[in-house]
Design a protein around this motif. Structure first.
Motif: not given
Length: 461
Positions: A155-160, A209-210, A214-215, A266-268
């Motif tokens: 539940e704390w992970a990044l999702y697509k 993450c870049t 990631v988009n 910086a924004n990335s």
């Protein structure tokens, strides 16, 4: 490596008049109208107490956890630090995989998910020995790249957008920075590191993450609440910093060197160099020459010109921070990460061996940029100790640096005074069109002509 006040109550004021215990007459006891209107007491904020933490001018190296288990290796490290300018170490507490490197006590979630790897057999004992030799100990805690907890608590992970967990190029999951519940886990781990003797908590990967794909990550508005990347990372840094300073710990963050002066970068990643510096004790830009492309700071091959590259990066740092500084406010000390590894992956003609000469060139650039602290990174921990000065040599170097800076400051002060005297304040607004007013003509007749210099941008004085 990629990246990354105390309360003192004020005295209470009283609005009641003191009593002299003198009996009053009947007339005096009669109620009367007040001579003046009562005013509300003025509320004042309690004064900020002084920061009594003892700072160390750190000159250090990174130690991976495997060598820390090697007793003879650590004995050699301590010997070198006793005899040279080195006085600080950075040791992994929470690594790039989200594992706690020792048997951490007092953090329930660490036990619940089995986060401790035990890679370092007796870290408390190691820290105790290091501190007995006056060595400053920094705990490296990898923040938002945490594949272990992202799998244990998905539940704390990044999702697509398709509902799958985002994974970077190595297949590792990252934590969603907007999940503030995770912040408390980071805080608890950091406090536990402080409990075994670390002086400073240093966060790495405290960013978005870049990497490729990631988009495709989506964020729930219920989590973001309209906050952009920089806002949430800055909020996280402020939260951790405020809480850990209460524990008497120093706080630092590793940041990409390219965010300095670049709003795009910086924004990335969500790292604002100046905003993070406002919250931290130390900010640690990773300015390895090998990480810069050809042409940065006017350097054709950055890895081949370590002095010029480091000086260029830190001059930009100084400009950014000085432009944003507000008198009396906090601003982090800049302690850059320097390169102690050879970047052979750059290919023939684009890299050089990073031995003692290249390391000293970088350190000299730090001093010439006006900074005093540095840490060296080599993941293989194969440092060439010939790069480091003896304590006596370092003391002589420091005296020369201070003398040079004093001369430079005096020169700047002199030039400032000369400039003020050359252009009197009475004539600041003297020009009217292309000429002078009658009163200014009178001043000129008494004081003599003022030499003016043509400016390409202003076209005149």
């Amino acid at each position: 490596m990629c990246s990354c006040q105390r309360y003192e109550p004020a005295a209470l004021s009283s609005t009641e008049a003191p009593s002299d215990d003198i009996p009053m007459t009947e007339e005096e006891t009669e109620p009367s109208e007040p001579e003046t209107e009562e005013t509300e007491p003025v509320e004042t904020e309690p004064p900020k107490p002084l920061d009594t933490r003892a700072r160390t001018v750190a000159k250090g190296i990174y130690l991976a956890y495997a060598p820390v288990n090697n007793e003879s290796f650590m004995d050699e490290i301590i010997r070198v630090m006793d005899e040279t300018e080195l006085n600080a170490v950075v040791i992994d507490v929470k690594d790039d995989y989200g594992r706690i490197t020792y048997d951490m006590q007092g953090v329930p979630l660490v036990d619940e998910i089995g986060a401790s790897s035990g890679a370092i057999e007796d870290l408390p004992g190691v820290i105790s020995e290091l501190k007995a030799h006056g060595i400053y100990c920094i705990a490296r805690i990898v923040a938002l790249k945490d594949p272990y907890i992202a799998e244990a608590k998905p539940e704390w992970a990044l999702y697509k957008g398709d509902g799958s967990i985002f994974r970077d190029n190595a297949g590792d999951a990252w934590v969603n920075p907007y999940k503030t519940e995770y912040w408390d886990y980071l805080l608890d781990v950091s406090k536990a590191a402080g409990d075994i003797g670390f002086d400073e908590i240093q966060y790495d990967y405290i960013r978005f993450c870049t990497e490729r794909g990631v988009n495709e990550v989506v964020y729930d508005e219920a989590d973001t609440l309209g906050r952009d990347k920089i806002s949430i990372i800055t909020e996280l840094v402020n939260y951790l910093s405020e809480e850990l300073k209460k524990e008497g710990l120093f706080v630092s963050c590793d940041v990409f060197g390219t965010i300095i002066g670049s709003s795009i970068d910086a924004n990335s990643v969500g790292q604002s160099y100046t905003q993070m510096a406002d919250a931290l004790d130390y900010i640690c830009p990773m300015i390895y020459p090998s990480h810069y492309a050809s042409g940065n700071f006017g350097v054709e091959h950055p890895d081949l010109q370590p002095y010029d590259t480091i000086l260029g990066a830190l001059k930009l740092s100084e400009r950014e921070l000085s432009n944003s500084y507000i008198e009396g406010s906090n601003q982090a000390v800049v302690r850059p990460w320097l390169q102690a590894f050879t970047a052979s992956y750059l290919g023939s003609g684009n890299y050089m061996e990073y031995g003692p000469e290249a390391i000293r060139a970088q350190i000299q650039a730090v001093y010439d940029a006006g900074y005093d602290e540095w840490i060296l990174w080599d993941a293989a921990v194969s440092y060439d100790y010939d790069a480091f000065l003896s304590e006596e040599e370092a003391a002589e170097e420091q005296a020369a640096i201070e003398e040079s800076r004093a001369v430079l400051e005096a020169q700047r002060e002199f030039e400032s005074q000369v400039q003020e005297e050359t252009f009197p304040s009475e004539l600041q607004n003297a020009l009217e069109g292309d000429g002078l007013s009658e009163s200014d003509e009178a001043i000129l007749s008494q004081d003599g002509p003022i030499v003016t210099y043509e400016s390409e941008s202003a076209g005149g004085l």
